[in-house]
Design a protein around this motif. Sequence first.
Motif, PDB file in Angstrom:
ATOM      1  N   ALA A   1       0.981  -1.260  -0.082  1.00 46.62           N
ATOM      2  CA  ALA A   1      -0.145  -0.140  -0.033  1.00 46.62           C
ATOM      3  C   ALA A   1       0.619   1.167  -0.160  1.00 46.62           C
ATOM      4  N   ILE A   2       1.986   1.303   0.782  1.00 46.55           N
ATOM      5  CA  ILE A   2       2.682   2.600   0.937  1.00 46.55           C
ATOM      6  C   ILE A   2       3.477   2.715  -0.276  1.00 46.55           C
ATOM      7  N   LEU A   3       3.981   1.465  -1.128  1.00 47.87           N
ATOM      8  CA  LEU A   3       4.472   1.537  -2.495  1.00 47.87           C
ATOM      9  C   LEU A   3       3.626   2.229  -3.541  1.00 47.87           C
ATOM     10  N   VAL A   4       2.256   1.615  -3.381  1.00 50.62           N
ATOM     11  CA  VAL A   4       1.544   2.288  -4.298  1.00 50.62           C
ATOM     12  C   VAL A   4       1.149   3.695  -4.092  1.00 50.62           C
ATOM     13  N   GLY A   5       1.075   3.915  -2.755  1.00 52.75           N
ATOM     14  CA  GLY A   5       0.964   5.593  -2.402  1.00 52.75           C
ATOM     15  C   GLY A   5       2.023   6.252  -2.971  1.00 52.75           C
ATOM     16  N   LEU A   6       3.335   5.879  -2.742  1.00 56.06           N
ATOM     17  CA  LEU A   6       4.430   6.520  -3.368  1.00 56.06           C
ATOM     18  C   LEU A   6       4.407   6.778  -4.837  1.00 56.06           C
ATOM     19  N   LYS A   7       4.115   5.705  -5.397  1.00 58.59           N
ATOM     20  CA  LYS A   7       4.096   5.711  -6.899  1.00 58.59           C
ATOM     21  C   LYS A   7       3.156   6.803  -7.165  1.00 58.59           C
ATOM     22  N   GLU A   8       1.781   6.954  -6.495  1.00 61.18           N
ATOM     23  CA  GLU A   8       0.848   7.948  -7.014  1.00 61.18           C
ATOM     24  C   GLU A   8       1.432   9.131  -6.621  1.00 61.18           C
ATOM     25  N   ILE A   9       2.107   9.511  -5.695  1.00 56.94           N
ATOM     26  CA  ILE A   9       2.577  10.831  -5.112  1.00 56.94           C
ATOM     27  C   ILE A   9       3.559  11.173  -6.409  1.00 56.94           C
ATOM     28  N   TRP A  10       4.320  10.357  -6.741  1.00 56.67           N
ATOM     29  CA  TRP A  10       5.327  10.484  -7.737  1.00 56.67           C
ATOM     30  C   TRP A  10       5.086  10.625  -8.905  1.00 56.67           C
ATOM     31  N   ALA A  11       3.689  10.229  -9.358  1.00 58.10           N
ATOM     32  CA  ALA A  11       3.313  10.352 -10.768  1.00 58.10           C
ATOM     33  C   ALA A  11       2.652  11.640 -10.871  1.00 58.10           C
ATOM     34  N   ASN A  12       2.207  12.331  -9.624  1.00 59.84           N
ATOM     35  CA  ASN A  12       1.707  13.797  -9.545  1.00 59.84           C
ATOM     36  C   ASN A  12       2.653  14.758  -8.896  1.00 59.84           C
ATOM     37  N   LYS A  13       4.001  14.617  -9.454  1.00 57.99           N
ATOM     38  CA  LYS A  13       4.956  15.314  -8.653  1.00 57.99           C
ATOM     39  C   LYS A  13       4.695  16.675  -8.222  1.00 57.99           C
ATOM     40  N   PHE A  14       4.117  17.431  -9.139  1.00 62.11           N
ATOM     41  CA  PHE A  14       3.956  18.980  -8.790  1.00 62.11           C
ATOM     42  C   PHE A  14       3.056  19.450  -7.831  1.00 62.11           C
ATOM     43  N   ARG A  15       1.859  18.357  -8.076  1.00 65.34           N
ATOM     44  CA  ARG A  15       0.607  18.644  -7.311  1.00 65.34           C
ATOM     45  C   ARG A  15       0.852  18.194  -5.796  1.00 65.34           C
ATOM     46  N   SER A  16       1.675  17.004  -5.859  1.00 67.18           N
ATOM     47  CA  SER A  16       1.790  16.681  -4.329  1.00 67.18           C
ATOM     48  C   SER A  16       2.787  17.508  -3.780  1.00 67.18           C
ATOM     49  N   LEU A  17       3.726  18.221  -4.211  1.00 67.19           N
ATOM     50  CA  LEU A  17       4.592  19.181  -3.787  1.00 67.19           C
ATOM     51  C   LEU A  17       3.738  20.423  -3.230  1.00 67.19           C
ATOM     52  N   LEU A  18       3.071  20.732  -3.875  1.00 69.18           N
ATOM     53  CA  LEU A  18       2.062  21.740  -3.603  1.00 69.18           C
ATOM     54  C   LEU A  18       1.227  21.475  -2.328  1.00 69.18           C
ATOM     55  N   THR A  19       0.820  20.456  -2.248  1.00 69.96           N
ATOM     56  CA  THR A  19      -0.110  19.861  -1.225  1.00 69.96           C
ATOM     57  C   THR A  19       0.902  19.699  -0.022  1.00 69.96           C
ATOM     58  N   MET A  20       2.213  19.246  -0.197  1.00 71.31           N
ATOM     59  CA  MET A  20       2.861  19.111   0.819  1.00 71.31           C
ATOM     60  C   MET A  20       3.598  20.400   1.550  1.00 71.31           C
ATOM     61  N   LEU A  21       3.671  21.494   0.608  1.00 72.88           N
ATOM     62  CA  LEU A  21       3.920  22.781   1.047  1.00 72.88           C
ATOM     63  C   LEU A  21       3.275  23.387   2.399  1.00 72.88           C
ATOM     64  N   GLY A  22       1.921  23.026   2.185  1.00 72.78           N
ATOM     65  CA  GLY A  22       1.051  23.357   3.357  1.00 72.78           C
ATOM     66  C   GLY A  22       1.513  22.685   4.824  1.00 72.78           C
ATOM     67  N   ILE A  23       1.945  21.413   4.499  1.00 74.13           N
ATOM     68  CA  ILE A  23       2.457  20.752   5.879  1.00 74.13           C
ATOM     69  C   ILE A  23       3.962  21.147   5.932  1.00 74.13           C
ATOM     70  N   ILE A  24       4.654  21.368   4.925  1.00 76.41           N
ATOM     71  CA  ILE A  24       6.144  21.973   5.249  1.00 76.41           C
ATOM     72  C   ILE A  24       6.080  23.099   5.873  1.00 76.41           C
ATOM     73  N   LEU A  25       5.318  24.180   5.455  1.00 77.87           N
ATOM     74  CA  LEU A  25       5.113  25.494   6.213  1.00 77.87           C
ATOM     75  C   LEU A  25       4.724  25.466   7.501  1.00 77.87           C
ATOM     76  N   GLY A  26       3.647  24.478   7.765  1.00 74.81           N
ATOM     77  CA  GLY A  26       3.208  24.416   9.065  1.00 74.81           C
ATOM     78  C   GLY A  26       4.096  23.672  10.299  1.00 74.81           C
ATOM     79  N   VAL A  27       4.779  22.839   9.737  1.00 72.24           N
ATOM     80  CA  VAL A  27       5.717  22.247  10.453  1.00 72.24           C
ATOM     81  C   VAL A  27       6.927  23.103  10.684  1.00 72.24           C
ATOM     82  N   SER A  28       7.426  23.621   9.733  1.00 67.02           N
ATOM     83  CA  SER A  28       8.465  24.544   9.993  1.00 67.02           C
ATOM     84  C   SER A  28       8.171  25.761  10.865  1.00 67.02           C
ATOM     85  N   SER A  29       6.870  26.267  10.699  1.00 65.99           N
ATOM     86  CA  SER A  29       6.490  27.540  11.481  1.00 65.99           C
ATOM     87  C   SER A  29       6.378  26.999  12.801  1.00 65.99           C
TER      88      SER A  29
END
Lengths: 247, 484
Positions: free
Chosen positions: B6-34
């Motif tokens: 399941a994790i591998l499938v998830g990673l694949k899916e995230i990798w398939a939508n790199k830019f979108r995943s990055l934008l999504t992560m940005l919210g978490i990245i900023l939240g955690v770092s702040s």
Amino acid sequence: MALIELRGVSKIYHLGGEEIRALDNVDLDINGGEFISIIGPSGSGKSTLMHILGCLDSPTKGSFKLDGTEIATASARELARIRNQKIGFVFQFFNLLPKLNVLQNVELPMVYAGCGARERRERAMDALRLVEMDNRAKHRPMQLSGGQQQRAAIARALVNSPKIVFADEPTGNLDSHTGETILKLFHELSRQGRTIMLVTHDPEIAAVTPRKIEIRDGKIAKNVDAKLSGQHDGPKFAVGAQVQETA
Amino acid sequence: MNLINAILVGLKEIWANKFRSLLTMLGIILGVSSLVAMSALVKGMENGMKAALIAIGGLEKVRVEDQDIPIWQQHMADQAVGTTMNDVHSLLHSAPLITMVVPEMRTRNVTMTRGSKSISPWNFIGTWPNAVELNQHVVEHGRIFNEVDDENARNVCVIGTAIRDALFGSPEQVGRDIIPVGEFININQQRFKIIGMFEHYESEQDKKARELMKDKPPEVRTGPERAKGYGSKGGSKGSMSGGFVYDLKNNTVYIPLNTMWLRFRAATVSASSSSGNYSRGSSGTSSGSGSGSTSEFLPDPRLSTLSIKVANIDQMDEALQQAKNVLMHSHKGIEDFSFRTQENWSEDIGTAIRNYRMSGGIIAAISLLVGGIGIMNIMLASITERVREIGIRKAIGATFFDVFTQILVESVVIAIIGGVSGLFTSTMLVELLIKLSPTGNTPVITMESMVLAFGFSVAVGVLAGLFPAFKAAKLNPIQALRYE
């Protein structure tokens, strides 16, 4: 004992207070190794019948035994297991996952069955060899022609050695020549002893199979078995007079 | 389907939508770092405040102060002697929970002069040498006076750097560090020898600001030289970081207790008997009338304050009770004293830090929440996009649980990758904060804050994934297969 036993199966929908009987009190027996086609115009209930037989849907009334197991009352989880283990699907639009390559697509049912990676790979390659697609294992579906995609889809349907394979308009999206090769493939598979059920609205395709079940208004209008009546002596890829009469 | 799959499938899916995943992560990245950076800033502030608290003597230091005699003891007012050396000896003998007793005599209106320069120190204190230890002083040059100096009431003093700056010139003006040990100065027209000087006390902020000033080229002045009006340009700020504590410490002069008693008490009593006794301040009820006649012959023996050090901070209550018992005895049962601890200040620091942490934490948590909403949004869009895929998966045997896990794992994997990158970003963010405000308290990244932020991001990922995963898993395979 028959592989499939339907007794008084009905599927009733309610649309705006109106009762629609997609299937109305259907009795049907299918034995292992049969090559059957279900025909009927759109709206006749043939898709509903296939969904119930394919364990994608449960009947409103009646009893449905697949391989001796009562399906009508099975839970969603049990249905998923039965679909995985005993049933193979081939669709009109191939329905391969575009992000996976052919091999991974064929492996997918075994992933849900919980097979190990090596076994998955071996069995998937065997299935691909059977449909002569082993040299395209690493291709993405988008890189293949329609016929090749349908072959891959058939390999996927066969990979868990199901009791029965349902093919829903398997040639509907292919040109006639390619469609014919796919039908030949089904015929070949049937000769190897597999139970195959074609669902189509096209009598030409239905002519390929020894047994033909015609559905009209949710009921079985005709149930002709050429083997029993001795009218069918092999595959025909031309329109037969008898079939035209039913259409 | 097992979890690794399941994790591998998830990673694949995230990798398939790199830019979108990055934008999504940005919210978490900023939240955690702040969240981490905020907590690091607050920790830095806390350290600064605690340093000031320690600079003034820490929590163990307790001052015994004079207090008005309670009303029910007013009839004994003429028996009250105030705090004297008697109390010091009693406490040393009879209060084992008190490890150190430091008597202090203060005098105000003191002017120190050298040539034409003069200064009135804020703290002019006659005391024992152990005051250096209790008040966390460091004698950087020369020495502190000793028992012999005290015994003989010698005219020696140890000064803070602010006194040196006023009388000899500061390093900034002169360009070098003047060490006036061995020099003579006048204190109220009496000749005193400087035998030692404390180190320069400053907060971490001021130190960094000073070092920054040193590196910078001097400002180019334009036009004729003139005073630019009043203001605190260049002056140190007495904010919550406790800068005033350091100013106060630098502006200190220590002389031996006996010197103070004999040279200043004796001199001032005769000079200012009419104006009352300054060492007692407002609590003059006992001293006003009673001591008038004797004080012209003997210097006032009363101490301004008595500082004691508690052996163990956890036994503060017991130690104070012990000290109170001893003092009640030596004060003939008259309660003309009270204790003052740093507990209030410490509590204030605790409260302030809690408030900062709370408000900063809430803001950072909200940003993490927004990140979570971003994940949920993208997961919902993603499953709508993949209705057909889900239909196919279900048709070939995926159960509710399989689909649920797949979507949930995807969401959590996004959150985890976002959280880990957020932790990396947070260290960079803190570096940036240090660069941007080099004079502030150095932010300190704590392990707890990192663990908390990461845990929070994973929790957000799980929560954000639940609804889309449920929605996807509930899809009817027949309808999902028909979906265009």
